[in-house]
Design an enzyme around this catalytic site. Structure first.
Site, PDB file in Angstrom:
ATOM      1  N   ARG A   1      45.755  43.329  69.528  1.00  0.00           N
ATOM      2  CA  ARG A   1      45.614  44.790  69.619  1.00  0.00           C
ATOM      3  C   ARG A   1      44.152  45.225  69.473  1.00  0.00           C
ATOM      4  O   ARG A   1      43.709  46.171  70.124  1.00  0.00           O
ATOM      5  CB  ARG A   1      46.493  45.473  68.568  1.00  0.00           C
ATOM      6  CG  ARG A   1      47.979  45.287  68.893  1.00  0.00           C
ATOM      7  CD  ARG A   1      48.862  46.081  67.990  1.00  0.00           C
ATOM      8  NE  ARG A   1      48.570  47.514  68.063  1.00  0.00           N
ATOM      9  CZ  ARG A   1      49.128  48.418  67.273  1.00  0.00           C
ATOM     10  NH1 ARG A   1      50.002  48.041  66.364  1.00  0.00           N
ATOM     11  NH2 ARG A   1      48.824  49.686  67.386  1.00  0.00           N
TER      12      ARG A   1
ATOM     13  N   CYS B   1      36.634  38.045  46.764  1.00  0.00           N
ATOM     14  CA  CYS B   1      37.347  37.198  45.790  1.00  0.00           C
ATOM     15  C   CYS B   1      37.441  35.751  46.279  1.00  0.00           C
ATOM     16  O   CYS B   1      37.801  34.867  45.507  1.00  0.00           O
ATOM     17  CB  CYS B   1      38.744  37.751  45.504  1.00  0.00           C
ATOM     18  SG  CYS B   1      39.896  37.679  46.889  1.00  0.00           S
TER      19      CYS B   1
ATOM     20  N   HIS C   1      46.851  56.627  59.431  1.00  0.00           N
ATOM     21  CA  HIS C   1      47.478  55.299  59.498  1.00  0.00           C
ATOM     22  C   HIS C   1      46.466  54.165  59.431  1.00  0.00           C
ATOM     23  O   HIS C   1      46.790  53.038  59.798  1.00  0.00           O
ATOM     24  CB  HIS C   1      48.330  55.186  60.772  1.00  0.00           C
ATOM     25  CG  HIS C   1      49.478  56.163  60.805  1.00  0.00           C
ATOM     26  ND1 HIS C   1      50.162  56.465  61.953  1.00  0.00           N
ATOM     27  CD2 HIS C   1      50.046  56.909  59.825  1.00  0.00           C
ATOM     28  CE1 HIS C   1      51.117  57.354  61.679  1.00  0.00           C
ATOM     29  NE2 HIS C   1      51.064  57.644  60.397  1.00  0.00           N
TER      30      HIS C   1
ATOM     31  N   CYS D   1      41.342  43.198  51.733  1.00  0.00           N
ATOM     32  CA  CYS D   1      41.900  42.011  51.101  1.00  0.00           C
ATOM     33  C   CYS D   1      43.390  42.244  50.842  1.00  0.00           C
ATOM     34  O   CYS D   1      43.801  43.321  50.435  1.00  0.00           O
ATOM     35  CB  CYS D   1      41.170  41.731  49.796  1.00  0.00           C
ATOM     36  SG  CYS D   1      41.688  40.186  49.025  1.00  0.00           S
TER      37      CYS D   1
ATOM     38  N   CYS E   1      38.819  36.720  52.292  1.00  0.00           N
ATOM     39  CA  CYS E   1      38.063  37.784  51.639  1.00  0.00           C
ATOM     40  C   CYS E   1      36.725  37.246  51.134  1.00  0.00           C
ATOM     41  O   CYS E   1      36.688  36.300  50.354  1.00  0.00           O
ATOM     42  CB  CYS E   1      38.886  38.331  50.476  1.00  0.00           C
ATOM     43  SG  CYS E   1      37.995  39.554  49.502  1.00  0.00           S
TER      44      CYS E   1
ATOM     45  N   TYR F   1      47.688  41.486  65.691  1.00  0.00           N
ATOM     46  CA  TYR F   1      46.639  42.486  65.458  1.00  0.00           C
ATOM     47  C   TYR F   1      45.328  42.114  66.138  1.00  0.00           C
ATOM     48  O   TYR F   1      44.582  42.989  66.594  1.00  0.00           O
ATOM     49  CB  TYR F   1      46.472  42.758  63.955  1.00  0.00           C
ATOM     50  CG  TYR F   1      47.563  43.695  63.509  1.00  0.00           C
ATOM     51  CD1 TYR F   1      47.461  45.059  63.755  1.00  0.00           C
ATOM     52  CD2 TYR F   1      48.740  43.207  62.954  1.00  0.00           C
ATOM     53  CE1 TYR F   1      48.486  45.922  63.432  1.00  0.00           C
ATOM     54  CE2 TYR F   1      49.776  44.067  62.619  1.00  0.00           C
ATOM     55  CZ  TYR F   1      49.638  45.421  62.868  1.00  0.00           C
ATOM     56  OH  TYR F   1      50.666  46.278  62.569  1.00  0.00           O
TER      57      TYR F   1
ATOM     58  N   CYS G   1      42.459  42.773  44.311  1.00  0.00           N
ATOM     59  CA  CYS G   1      41.112  42.835  44.893  1.00  0.00           C
ATOM     60  C   CYS G   1      41.007  44.094  45.747  1.00  0.00           C
ATOM     61  O   CYS G   1      41.925  44.439  46.481  1.00  0.00           O
ATOM     62  CB  CYS G   1      40.879  41.595  45.747  1.00  0.00           C
ATOM     63  SG  CYS G   1      39.265  41.571  46.554  1.00  0.00           S
TER      64      CYS G   1
END
Ligand SMILES: *[C@@H]1O[C@H](CO)[C@@H](O)[C@H](O)[C@H]1NC(C)=O
Ligand SMILES: [Zn+2]
Length: 316
Positions: free
Chosen positions: A81, A203, A131, A139, A200, A78, A144
């Site tokens: 991308r 949290c 999408h 998270c 995150c 990712y 969370c």
């Protein structure tokens, strides 16, 4: 890139006139966007033949199970991308659609996750990302609710910088070319564990994950509700289907609903074979060619000229 090397797309004058006559008097308009619109910006897609990222089948990485098994591998895919998407620009069609959203009661449903419509400053409340987005991060902890939208930091954490071949003394452009080879097997994928991945800030425990909808996941319910509410409000005059075959649900379903609510359908696509599942009716339009050229031309009667030189990119 596709947008500059493609042959000019010529819109037949008679079709342009009948479309614009209908557009001008339309009060409720819907658009459905797909990968063909991103391709006009020069962005390759990871679906279909050649959908490989290095040795991995892209679809096998786009699941919650893959993220649970090896979040480092999935994040590298990712991160790559995100980097690719930031390497291209919104095209004139993205800007033209954003402008139409300021002028008319116009809702856009996009299947694209590349951030190009948000970067063209498409009004957020009129853009429904079915999408999700590569540039939303959330998270991964079930309990969370942390979500950050439009985070364009690349790489999102330094450890996710794209590895380049440092033994290769060639120029930056050669490195860029190397990065663009999506099936390159020769660059080792480093093993990244929890400590190396974005965490995150709320949290302080869960790993962040890309805010895209993966296989085996539901489409975002708040987005679907917003779309249903808008669709139910009144009749629909026009639906533009841009760069997508709209053969897959829910996209295909939206074309059918819009039709039942009175909409005429305008398809803008490179491929004449890519009509919606329900086919085309005599009052519909099919505009064959590059969306980046055709869409601004079609919308000109409402939005005027689209001069992308003057328009800003929210990621910069
Ligand atoms: C994007 O997210 C990363 C990871 O949480 C964070 O370090 C970075 O500051 C964010 N970028 C912006 C512009 O907020
Ligand atoms: Zn969290």
């Amino acid at each position: 890139m596709a947008a500059t090397t493609a042959r000019p797309s010529v819109v037949p004058k008679k079709d342009l006139e009948s479309f614009q006559e209908h557009l001008n008097k339309s009060t409720r308009i819907l658009a459905l966007l797909g990968a063909g619109l991103s391709a006009s910006s020069g962005l390759p897609t990871f679906r279909g033949a050649g959908g490989l990222w290095r040795t991995h089948d892209a679809t096998s990485l786009a699941t919650p199970e893959a993220f649970g098994r090896d979040p480092g591998l999935v994040w590298q895919f990712y991160s790559y991308r995100r980097h690719m998407a930031l390497g291209v620009k919104p095209n004139p069609a993205h800007y033209a659609l954003a402008e139409l959203a300021r002028k008319k009661n116009f809702l856009t449903l996009s299947q694209n996750v590349d951030g190009l419509s948000p970067r063209a400053r498409h009004p957020a409340d009129k853009l429904k990302l079915l999408h999700g987005s590569l540039f939303d991060v959330k998270c991964s902890d079930f309990f969370c609710d942390y979500l950050e939208k439009n985070n364009y930091t690349d790489p999102i954490v330094p450890t996710l910088a794209i590895p380049t071949d440092e033994s290769d003394p060639t120029t930056n452009s050669a490195l860029a070319a190397r990065e663009l080879d999506i099936s390159d097997e020769n660059v080792a994928i480093p093993e990244l564990d929890y400590d190396h991945l974005p965490k995150c800030p709320k949290c302080k425990r869960g790993l962040l994950r890309p805010g895209v909808v993966w296989f085996n996941e539901r489409l975002p319910s708040d987005v679907l509700e917003d779309v249903d509410t808008w669709m139910d409000e009144d009749d629909i005059d026009l639906i533009m289907v841009i760069g997508t075959s709209a053969k897959v649900y829910p996209a295909a379903g939206y074309v059918d609903i819009a039709r039942r609510k009175g909409a005429r359908v305008a398809v803008i696509n490179m491929d004449k074979g890519d009509a919606p599942a329900s086919g085309l009716y005599s009052r519909d339009w099919f505009f064959e060619g590059d969306a980046a050229q055709i869409v601004p031309e079609l919308l000109k009667s409402v939005i005027g000229e689209t001069n992308t030189e003057e328009l800003s990119d929210a990621a910069q």
